[in-house]
Design a protein around this motif. Structure first.
Motif, short mmCIF file in Angstrom:
data_model
loop_
_atom_site.label_atom_id
_atom_site.label_comp_id
_atom_site.label_asym_id
_atom_site.label_seq_id
_atom_site.Cartn_x
_atom_site.Cartn_y
_atom_site.Cartn_z
N LEU A 46 10.78 49.04 43.66
CA LEU A 46 10.69 47.71 43.08
C LEU A 46 11.58 46.73 43.84
O LEU A 46 11.23 45.54 44.00
CB LEU A 46 11.07 47.75 41.60
CG LEU A 46 10.11 48.52 40.68
CD1 LEU A 46 10.60 48.51 39.24
CD2 LEU A 46 8.70 47.91 40.77
N TYR A 47 12.72 47.18 44.32
CA TYR A 47 13.59 46.33 45.13
C TYR A 47 12.89 45.93 46.42
O TYR A 47 12.91 44.76 46.84
CB TYR A 47 14.88 47.09 45.43
CG TYR A 47 15.85 46.35 46.33
CD1 TYR A 47 16.56 45.25 45.87
CD2 TYR A 47 16.05 46.76 47.65
CE1 TYR A 47 17.45 44.57 46.69
CE2 TYR A 47 16.93 46.10 48.48
CZ TYR A 47 17.64 45.01 48.00
OH TYR A 47 18.50 44.34 48.82
N GLN A 50 10.21 43.35 45.69
CA GLN A 50 10.75 42.01 45.46
C GLN A 50 11.26 41.39 46.77
O GLN A 50 11.09 40.18 47.01
CB GLN A 50 11.88 42.08 44.43
CG GLN A 50 11.44 42.49 43.05
CD GLN A 50 10.41 41.54 42.46
OE1 GLN A 50 10.54 40.32 42.57
NE2 GLN A 50 9.36 42.11 41.88
N ASP A 53 8.02 40.49 48.91
CA ASP A 53 7.09 39.50 48.35
C ASP A 53 7.77 38.26 47.78
O ASP A 53 7.12 37.24 47.57
CB ASP A 53 6.23 40.15 47.26
CG ASP A 53 5.28 41.19 47.82
OD1 ASP A 53 5.14 41.24 49.05
OD2 ASP A 53 4.70 41.97 47.03
N ARG A 54 9.04 38.32 47.47
CA ARG A 54 9.70 37.17 46.85
C ARG A 54 10.81 36.61 47.73
O ARG A 54 10.81 35.41 48.03
CB ARG A 54 10.25 37.56 45.47
CG ARG A 54 11.00 36.44 44.77
CD ARG A 54 11.30 36.79 43.33
NE ARG A 54 10.07 36.99 42.57
CZ ARG A 54 10.05 37.30 41.28
NH1 ARG A 54 11.18 37.46 40.62
NH2 ARG A 54 8.90 37.45 40.65
N VAL A 55 11.76 37.48 48.13
CA VAL A 55 12.91 36.98 48.88
C VAL A 55 12.48 36.45 50.25
O VAL A 55 12.87 35.35 50.66
CB VAL A 55 13.98 38.08 49.03
CG1 VAL A 55 15.11 37.62 49.95
CG2 VAL A 55 14.52 38.48 47.67
N THR A 63 18.87 34.93 45.39
CA THR A 63 17.99 35.93 44.79
C THR A 63 18.23 37.30 45.41
O THR A 63 18.27 38.32 44.72
CB THR A 63 16.52 35.52 44.98
OG1 THR A 63 16.31 34.24 44.38
CG2 THR A 63 15.59 36.54 44.34
N LEU A 67 19.54 40.56 43.36
CA LEU A 67 18.76 41.80 43.35
C LEU A 67 19.58 42.97 43.88
O LEU A 67 19.52 44.09 43.35
CB LEU A 67 17.49 41.62 44.19
CG LEU A 67 16.38 40.76 43.59
CD1 LEU A 67 15.26 40.54 44.61
CD2 LEU A 67 15.82 41.44 42.33
N GLY A 277 4.67 44.12 50.46
CA GLY A 277 5.67 44.69 49.57
C GLY A 277 5.10 45.79 48.70
O GLY A 277 5.73 46.82 48.49
#
Length: 597
Positions: A46-47, A50, A53-55, A63, A67, A277
């Motif tokens: 999950l890290y 994230q 796809d996000r950071v 963020t 995380l 991701g």
């Protein structure tokens, strides 16, 4: 009287059932920790999901920091819970062994009483194997397998293709595990059996090393041991090769699955059905889902060995005889009665003794005569309750010998077997029967009663002299005299001596005569099994056994002329008591040290 177990359950079975029930409760706790651990195993994928796809998309350093801190906390919690779970398994193994160790020891004693020729400790060794299995990595892998569906669910949430690929890989791995079980289980069991046989042969050789060396048997026994060892090694080699092949296949296939799922994820990302991701996370999650299965295949030998040990432990516990409930009876006076007794070794169906009927009053001294292998030593074992009577009954003070608790009857009995083997420890410990509360006065009194006090003082460390395994540091005569002191410890009212003078010199014979005279004076019931006539001169009664049957029984002066030619018994008058000074002078007649005397 203690409560009898309900139904057909013995105390050993009840103990085993209670230990299993206790383990179930512990395993439930371990399962709860396992659930938390496996949920936390999702932290890594999950890290990654994230971060990719996000950071990376938002270019947000706060963020990323948040995380990362969260992941550090979750991994710390994971490590703590994993440590607690492993501690639970270790403690569970310790409790399981602790609950069953006494019962297993009793089962080993019962097994060797049934068949002394095997000299087996299978029950205790099986318990040790299970104890190690509790603490090893295999059990944790087994506990992780039920949580694999949780990872499959997450994979399906990412994309159904990820979940389908993971299920396909799991099915293949399960098939490999089943085939591995079918192929290797018998081979592993056979290897374990042969290894135990080789170890038993080694112990036999070590116990008889002097005989082996003296008669040039080393080469032949080494060849015999080597044959068993090579057969065991070959079985282990074959089973290891088989399991190694399955372990390697499982590892290679797992690596292929993880690489292939990356390819699948790349394709899904290209066509817009997934993200990079999710691709990385799917690879990590699938690896976690199938890792327990690979661990089980890799540790399969350990699991099979533990399973075999469990079946053997269960079988031995179920076959262990239950000690009969006993009443608190008064101290024995020495009245003995055998009523039409038929008996023999527990492992043999044929009766060694047939129709034995006799009676001794307190203070009687019985001499048992007969040719070799006629059943004289068997009679001693039956009287003591070591061999069960298949017909008839043996009574001590009117009570069936089987109704006595061994822990309460044993201290009131003096017994010296034909082959006197001492236990590893000191002379003092052997004489006191390893009684932790034994007083020096009682120990010295027993040695003096056996006429070996000065002999013991002449040993390198006196009463603290170690005797070695089986008493190997002492000569045969010294072992016999220490064994007599052990039999006379705390003045038992019932004494059985089997060939008590077989290894004695003149001083030892005289010391034995003094001990028998003292037993007669204090009114102890004594049974002397003998070949040499000078051992029966104090006897008040004689019994003659031939081919397991009682041919004659009665007062000595009536029976002796019937069984021996006139003048064949020199020195029918009891030997005169030996002066202490003479004993001191002759103590050195028994030479000290291994192989001497």
């Amino acid at each position: 009287m203690s409560r009898q177990p309900t139904g057909q359950e013995t105390k050993a079975v009840i103990a085993l059932r209670d230990a299993v029930r206790d383990s179930r409760g512990i395993f439930l706790t371990a399962g709860i920790f396992g659930l938390a651990i496996n949920i936390l195993m999702l932290t890594g994928p999950l890290y990654m999901l994230q971060v990719y796809d996000r950071v990376l998309a938002s270019q947000s350093i706060p963020t990323l920091v948040a995380l990362t801190v969260l992941v550090a906390v979750l991994y710390t919690t994971l490590g703590f819970l994993d440590w607690i779970r492993q501690s639970i398994f270790t403690d569970a193994g310790s409790r399981f062994e602790d609950k069953l160790s006494d019962t297993a020891f009793e089962a080993v004693i019962a097994e060797n009483m049934r068949d002394p020729g095997k000299l087996s400790d299978r029950t205790l060794s099986s318990l040790r194997v299970i104890r190690k299995f509790y603490s090893g990595p295999s059990l944790a892998a087994v506990f992780d397998i039920p949580f694999s569906p949780m990872f499959y669910a997450v994979l399906f949430m990412l994309h159904w293709a990820y979940g389908a690929w993971a299920i396909f890989g799991t099915v293949v791995l399960v098939i490999l595990a089943i085939v591995n079980k079918q192929v290797s289980s018998k081979a592993v069991a056979r290897a374990e059996e042969l290894e135990r046989g080789a170890q038993q042969t080694t112990m036999e050789v070590m116990r008889n090393v002097e005989v082996m060396e003296a008669m040039g048997m080393r080469g032949r026994l080494a060849q015999r041991w080597r044959g068993l060892s090579d057969e065991s090694d070959e079985a282990i080699r074959k089973s290891s090769h088989s399991m190694g092949a399955f372990a390697a296949s499982t590892k290679v296939f797992r690596l292929f699955l993880q690489s292939a799922i990356l390819g699948l994820g790349a394709y899904l990302s290209i066509v817009g059905l997934s993200t990079p991701g999710a691709m990385i996370a799917a690879s990590i999650i699938m690896g976690r889902a199938i890792t327990p299965i690979q661990s089980v295949v890799t540790q399969w030998r350990t699991i099979v060995t533990a399973g075999t040990a469990w079946q053997m432990l269960k079988q031995q516990m179920e076959s262990a005889p239950d000690e009969a409930d006993s009443m608190d009876l008064p101290p024995i006076q020495g009245h003995l009665r055998l009523e039409n007794v038929y008996s023999g070794p527990p492992s043999v169906k044929e009766n060694t003794l047939r129709g034995i009927t006799m009676e001794l009053e307190p203070g009687d001294m019985l001499g048992v005569l007969g040719p070799s292998a006629s059943g004289k030593s068997s009679l001693g074992r039956v009287i003591l309750g070591l061999w069960p009577s298949r017909h008839g009954v043996v009574r001590i003070d009117g009570a069936d010998v089987r109704s006595y608790s061994r822990d309460k009857l044993g201290p009131q009995i003096g017994y010296m077997p034909q082959q006197v083997d001492l236990f590893a420890g000191s002379v003092m410990e052997n004489i006191s029967r390893f009684d932790p509360e034994a007083s020096p006065q009682d120990i010295v009194a027993a040695a003096q009663a056996a006429g070996c006090h000065h002999l013991i003082l002449a040993l390198p460390d006196g009463y603290n002299t170690p005797v070695g395994v089986g008493g190997s540091y002492l000569s045969a005569g010294q072992r016999q005299r220490v064994g007599l002191a052990r039999a006379l410890y705390k003045d038992p009212n019932f004494v059985i001596l089997d060939e008590p003078n077989s290894n004695l010199d003149n001083a030892g014979d005289q010391a034995l005569a003094n001990a028998l005279h003292a037993l007669k004076q204090r009114g102890a019931t004594t049974v002397i099994i003998a070949h040499r006539p000078n051992a029966i001169v104090h006897c008040t009664k004689l019994a003659v056994i031939e081919s397991g049957e009682l041919k004659a029984f009665g007062p000595r002066d009536e029976i002796l002329p019937k069984v021996l030619p006139k003048g064949a018994v020199p020195g029918v008058r009891p030997a005169q008591p030996l002066r202490a000074a003479d004993e001191s002078d002759r103590a050195n007649g028994d030479r000290q040290g291994t192989g001497q005397g």
